[in-house]
Scaffold this motif. Structure first.
Motif, PDB file in Angstrom:
ATOM      1  N   ARG A 107      -0.108  13.276  -7.565  1.00 29.44           N
ATOM      2  CA  ARG A 107       0.321  12.656  -6.475  1.00 29.44           C
ATOM      3  C   ARG A 107       1.996  12.944  -6.220  1.00 29.44           C
ATOM      4  O   ARG A 107       2.632  12.145  -5.484  1.00 29.44           O
ATOM      5  CB  ARG A 107       0.227  11.224  -6.679  1.00 29.44           C
ATOM      6  N   PRO A 130      -0.089   5.270 -11.354  1.00 30.38           N
ATOM      7  CA  PRO A 130      -0.566   4.517 -12.249  1.00 30.38           C
ATOM      8  C   PRO A 130      -1.596   5.345 -13.336  1.00 30.38           C
ATOM      9  O   PRO A 130      -2.494   6.052 -12.807  1.00 30.38           O
ATOM     10  CB  PRO A 130      -1.022   3.474 -11.626  1.00 30.38           C
ATOM     11  N   PHE A 173      -5.805  10.359   0.681  1.00 27.46           N
ATOM     12  CA  PHE A 173      -5.085   9.590   1.677  1.00 27.46           C
ATOM     13  C   PHE A 173      -3.437   9.698   1.624  1.00 27.46           C
ATOM     14  O   PHE A 173      -2.840   9.062   2.421  1.00 27.46           O
ATOM     15  CB  PHE A 173      -5.559   8.111   1.459  1.00 27.46           C
ATOM     16  N   MET A 226       0.839  -1.211  -0.199  1.00 28.45           N
ATOM     17  CA  MET A 226       0.145  -0.042  -0.007  1.00 28.45           C
ATOM     18  C   MET A 226       0.924   1.349   0.012  1.00 28.45           C
ATOM     19  O   MET A 226       0.851   2.183  -0.690  1.00 28.45           O
ATOM     20  CB  MET A 226      -0.890  -0.009   1.080  1.00 28.45           C
ATOM     21  N   ARG A 243       2.698   1.835  -3.314  1.00 28.25           N
ATOM     22  CA  ARG A 243       1.733   2.104  -4.320  1.00 28.25           C
ATOM     23  C   ARG A 243       1.618   3.721  -4.338  1.00 28.25           C
ATOM     24  O   ARG A 243       1.192   4.396  -5.311  1.00 28.25           O
ATOM     25  CB  ARG A 243       0.310   1.437  -4.340  1.00 28.25           C
ATOM     26  N   GLN A 244       1.577   4.279  -2.918  1.00 26.65           N
ATOM     27  CA  GLN A 244       1.595   5.802  -2.744  1.00 26.65           C
ATOM     28  C   GLN A 244       2.750   6.440  -3.449  1.00 26.65           C
ATOM     29  O   GLN A 244       2.417   7.724  -3.748  1.00 26.65           O
ATOM     30  CB  GLN A 244       1.392   6.135  -1.316  1.00 26.65           C
TER      31      GLN A 244
END
Lengths: 224, 298
Positions: free
Chosen positions: A154, A83, A106, A75, A78-79
């Motif tokens: 991000r 993608p 998040f 998790m 992936r932050q």
């Protein structure tokens, strides 16, 4: 940033998706992975994102061993990724702005900055005039841009775009690839899979990886 | 924690989107939950009433001593005085014929007219003895031994019956809590599973973007909580109305039944139902999420 040694992936039904692949991608590189449909490009992306675990060999992504990664570390990993999925995965019934903001809700980004960052990202993909449009009302090319905006907002270390030109005409496909090419930065690598090799601008690409039937056919970098 | 406070609006918006997704199914579930909680609070309310009755009757344990014919009023007063010496007797006084009639008139209220059909006062004088509840049997025995005593009446039978009813209600209440709890858990868990199934693509996208489990799960937990809490609130309102109606019905014909204060009864059942609804809402949602986790990699 990414190191694969004799990386293999076999699906439970026995299909050999990848067979002993070696590769190394450094920070800030623009990498194209090409090959015909079913060659193993998406399987490689799945391994990079932790959606599958290698059945043999070793894979390291952003200093995380993907062979032994647990749910929590996956998790967190992936932050750090941005993608752009083949099927885009935008949320219908939400505006373009909501979809882009969703990508950072998040993350440790202050709430006060969400709207500004999302607007900036949408401006970058030339969609600032559609921020209040609903995702389902956009064309495929526009949706593609929203997905890219959601990825770049991000500020990821790794942008992964799986077949971003799949459903686009030539003009839109070139525009999207130009946009993705421009995202490469000193600390941000960009990996793009495509079967449309004729659209790749080889002058700016750092690595061109060709996969066929799960095997690495050619790479512009040295193999291990 | 920061991510929760920053996303409160998002979580509530998502919760109501989930609730709107299966409107009919959610409305029917809400009705079932309301009904289950309503029945449960009624059973608990009657249980509390019978417990109160037993308590009050125990505190007011008394025996009534009736005398043989021919014994004069003077000896009644003497006997009442002598009963005070028996261990366990707290108070003892003579109730005259006139007072007995007056008491019955008060109890019967508007119906007391029926007493005017008697030519004479049908009641006789007796001694009212307040007794320590634990020693009713011993006191009754001592009093009965007196030669002028014809009959001693106690409320032991009534008390035993109420106690039995109370025990039965406690059993039924427990059974109802288990039944309503299980039914609510199953309903909420099913609703959550349904919501997760309908939103599996969005869940998958969030997970691929690196969303933590709590971020993905919280709207589902909240939607389960909203359903049970709303059901609990409706059930509490219905109970308040029903108890009010019941008290009004009981007050006139049988005013001597010792009921607990209406507001306290409603307050206690409301606290119980709302507490249970919060607990079951959270547990049901978590159960639904856990069982879906196996299928949806949540």
């Amino acid at each position: 940033m990414i190191t694969a040694k004799k990386l293999s992936l076999q699906y439970p039904d026995g299909t050999n998706a990848l067979n002993e692949i070696n590769l190394r991608i450094k920070a800030g590189e623009l990498v194209y992975i090409t090959g015909p449909s079913g060659s193993g490009k998406t399987s490689l992306i799945k391994l990079l994102m932790g959606m599958e675990k290698p059945t043999a060999g070793r894979l390291e992504v952003l200093s995380h061993s993907m062979n032994r990664i647990d749910v929590k570390r996956r998790m967190l990993l992936r932050q750090y990724m941005g993608p752009v999925f083949q099927e885009l995965k935008l949320i219908n019934g939400r505006t373009v702005l909501d979809n882009v903001i969703l990508g950072m809700r998040f993350l440790p980004i202050p709430k006060q900055q969400w709207k500004t960052l999302a607007t900036d990202a949408l401006e970058k993909v030339k969609l600032s005039h559609k921020i209040f449009s609903y995702a389902e009302n956009l064309s495929w090319g526009e949706k593609q841009r929203v997905a890219i905006a959601r990825a770049i907002v991000r500020k990821p270390s790794l942008i992964i775009a799986d077949e971003p030109t799949g459903n686009l005409d030539r003009k839109n496909a070139i525009n999207i690839l130009e946009l993705l090419n421009s995202l490469k930065q000193e600390d941000t690598s960009v990996i793009i899979t495509t079967h449309a090799t004729h659209l790749i601008d080889s002058d700016i690409v750092d690595q061109l990886i060709q996969i066929e039937a799960g095997q690495l056919q050619a790479s512009s970098m040295e193999e291990f | 924690m920061k991510a929760i406070t920053a996303n409160l609006g998002y979580f509530f918006k998502e919760t109501f989107t989930l609730l709107k997704l299966n409107k009919l199914s959610n409305i029917l579930s809400l009705l079932s939950i309301t009904l289950a909680f309503f029945l449960l609070s009624l059973v608990v309310a009657t249980w509390l009433i019978s417990t109160e009755m037993v308590d009050v009757l125990q505190q007011e344990a008394e025996i009534n001593v009736f005398f043989s014919e021919g014994t004069g009023n003077t000896s009644h007063y003497e006997m009442a005085e002598s009963f005070l010496e028996i261990q366990g007797v707290q108070a003892s006084r003579v109730v005259t014929e006139a007072e007995a009639l007056e008491r019955m008139e008060t109890i019967l209220g508007e119906e007391s007219e029926v007493l005017t059909y008697f030519d004479e006062n049908p009641f006789e004088s007796f001694v009212e003895v307040k007794v320590d509840f634990e020693q009713v049997g011993a006191v009754k025995e001592s009093v009965s031994a007196h030669e002028d005593v014809r009959y001693v009446r106690d409320h032991q039978e009534v008390l035993d019956q109420i106690r039995n009813i109370s025990a039965l209600q406690r059993f039924l209440g427990t059974l109802f809590i288990v039944a309503a709890g299980t039914a609510t858990l199953v309903i909420i868990s099913h609703i959550i599973r349904q919501g997760i199934y309908h939103n599996r693509q969005q869940i998958n996208t969030l997970l691929l973007l690196g969303a933590p489990n709590f971020f993905v799960s919280l709207p589902f937990v909240l939607s389960g909580l909203v359903l049970t809490l709303t059901g609990g609130l409706f059930a509490s309102l219905l109970t308040r109305f029903t108890v009010g109606l019941g008290y009004a019905q009981l007050a006139t014909p049988i005013p001597f039944i010792p009921l607990p204060p209406q507001e306290l009864l409603v307050q206690n059942t409301t606290v119980l139902v709302l507490g249970l609804s919060i607990f079951l809402g959270l547990s049901g949602s978590i159960m639904g999420i856990r069982s879906s986790r196996k299928e949806e990699s949540l």
